[in-house]
Design an enzyme around this catalytic site. Structure first.
Site, PDB file in Angstrom:
ATOM      1  N   GLY A  21       0.977  -1.360   0.022  1.00 38.16           N
ATOM      2  CA  GLY A  21      -0.040  -0.164   0.020  1.00 38.16           C
ATOM      3  C   GLY A  21       0.959   1.229  -0.067  1.00 38.16           C
ATOM      4  O   GLY A  21       1.811   1.280  -0.332  1.00 38.16           O
ATOM      5  N   LEU A  50      -4.216  -5.478  -4.644  1.00 34.23           N
ATOM      6  CA  LEU A  50      -3.401  -4.536  -4.690  1.00 34.23           C
ATOM      7  C   LEU A  50      -1.907  -4.915  -3.870  1.00 34.23           C
ATOM      8  O   LEU A  50      -1.884  -5.660  -2.962  1.00 34.23           O
ATOM      9  CB  LEU A  50      -3.791  -3.318  -3.741  1.00 34.23           C
ATOM     10  CG  LEU A  50      -2.665  -2.292  -3.568  1.00 34.23           C
ATOM     11  CD1 LEU A  50      -2.490  -1.509  -4.670  1.00 34.23           C
ATOM     12  CD2 LEU A  50      -3.078  -1.329  -2.436  1.00 34.23           C
ATOM     13  N   ASP A  51      -0.830  -5.146  -4.587  1.00 31.94           N
ATOM     14  CA  ASP A  51       0.549  -5.358  -4.597  1.00 31.94           C
ATOM     15  C   ASP A  51       0.573  -6.853  -3.923  1.00 31.94           C
ATOM     16  O   ASP A  51       1.475  -7.288  -3.427  1.00 31.94           O
ATOM     17  CB  ASP A  51       0.784  -4.576  -3.089  1.00 31.94           C
ATOM     18  CG  ASP A  51       1.162  -3.139  -3.545  1.00 31.94           C
ATOM     19  OD1 ASP A  51       1.341  -2.815  -4.622  1.00 31.94           O
ATOM     20  OD2 ASP A  51       0.950  -2.162  -2.545  1.00 31.94           O
ATOM     21  N   GLU A  52      -0.265  -7.642  -4.523  1.00 35.90           N
ATOM     22  CA  GLU A  52      -0.254  -9.068  -4.230  1.00 35.90           C
ATOM     23  C   GLU A  52      -0.313  -9.863  -5.449  1.00 35.90           C
ATOM     24  O   GLU A  52      -0.246 -11.322  -5.392  1.00 35.90           O
ATOM     25  CB  GLU A  52      -1.474  -9.593  -3.512  1.00 35.90           C
ATOM     26  CG  GLU A  52      -1.563  -8.933  -1.955  1.00 35.90           C
ATOM     27  CD  GLU A  52      -2.743  -9.267  -1.368  1.00 35.90           C
ATOM     28  OE1 GLU A  52      -3.511 -10.435  -1.785  1.00 35.90           O
ATOM     29  OE2 GLU A  52      -3.184  -8.948  -0.260  1.00 35.90           O
TER      30      GLU A  52
END
Length: 283
Positions: A200, A226-228
């Site tokens: 994040g 998100l960001d995964e």
């Protein structure tokens, strides 16, 4: 004229894949220069990348037609490409230009085997930098009201420039499910932390608050989570207690550039295979 080809494939693992592929290539005069393969015991999937020299008279279409029965027999997801082909990429950035400048420089020297066809930014800040490299710069503002219109413009640029891959080189906007779906497996982001830690916004601030002794960067494929997305490359650098958030960010910029450049190069060279939430990379 084709002289070297890259064959990539994945399929359910079973005996005989390597032998059958090698035999099929030999039947058309192929000389295997490098062969890399991996069987994942957990997923039951097999992955293979072959760099093969072929007779000059053999075309890509000929080679694909010859390999198609093999691919069908094993249920492969596969591709055959010219090793000299440089995929078209579109770079996106917001205000910070370190990753963008690094990719442009590496491309200008020939180290990065891509064709940078366009830059998209939601700000005008980086236009002078980009124009020094002679690459078209497209200012596409993003507001809550214009987000859908901006994403439509992005996808139009992807289509009109025949873009293979989009690189988020510190583009500080969250992309929608629509864009993630349209560019699945072709959208790479650099996140300024060693994921899964500090995902994040504000990772350097988070790292400072936690007093970490290592900071890092992660290049990954973008998904709706998100960001995964599947991680392509990561690296870290040691830091100490005396560094504040801004100093941590300054140290981290070098790591971000290096990690993203390696990820883009490996992707362009067709070394990266998505394996569920993970990746297989033949370096």
């Amino acid at each position: 004229m084709l002289s070297d080809a890259i064959v990539t494939l994945s399929c359910p693992d079973q005996p005989g894949i390597v032998a059958t592929v090698a035999a099929a290539l030999a039947q058309r005069g192929g000389d295997i220069r490098v062969s890399q393969q991996f069987g994942d015991d957990q997923t039951g999937q097999f992955f293979m990348r072959v760099h093969v020299q072929v007779p000059a008279a053999l075309t890509l279409a000929d080679l694909r037609a010859h390999l198609e029965p093999v691919a069908d027999a094993f249920g492969m997801t596969w591709a055959v490409t010219d090793s000299a082909e440089r995929p078209a990429v579109l770079l996106m950035a917001s205000r910070e230009g370190h990753c963008l400048n690094d990719l442009l420089y590496r491309w200008s020297t020939g180290w990065l085997p891509v064709e940078i066809t366009a830059i998209v930014s939601n700000h005008e800040t980086l236009r002078p930098l980009v124009e020094r490299y002679g690459v078209p710069y497209h200012h596409v503002p993003v507001t809550p009201e214009s987000r859908e219109q901006a994403e439509t413009r992005l996808l139009e640029l992807v289509d009109s420039n025949a873009v293979d891959t989009v690189i988020l080189a510190r583009y500080m906007q969250i992309v929608s499910e629509r864009v993630c779906s349209a560019l699945a497996g072709r959208l790479i982001n650099i996140h300024h932390s060693f994921l899964p830690g500090f995902s994040g916004a504000g990772p350097y601030r988070q790292a400072h608050e936690r007093g970490v002794k290592l900071i890092g960067a992660t290049a990954h494929y973008v998904t709706v989570d998100l960001d995964e997305g599947p991680i392509i490359e990561q690296d870290t650098v040691r830091v100490e207690h005396s560094l504040g958030p801004q100093e941590l960010a300054a140290v981290g910029r070098d790591v971000e550039c290096q990690v993203l450049a390696r990820a883009v190069r490996w992707h362009a060279e067709r070394r990266v295979f998505v394996n569920g939430p993970r990746t297989v990379i033949f370096r």
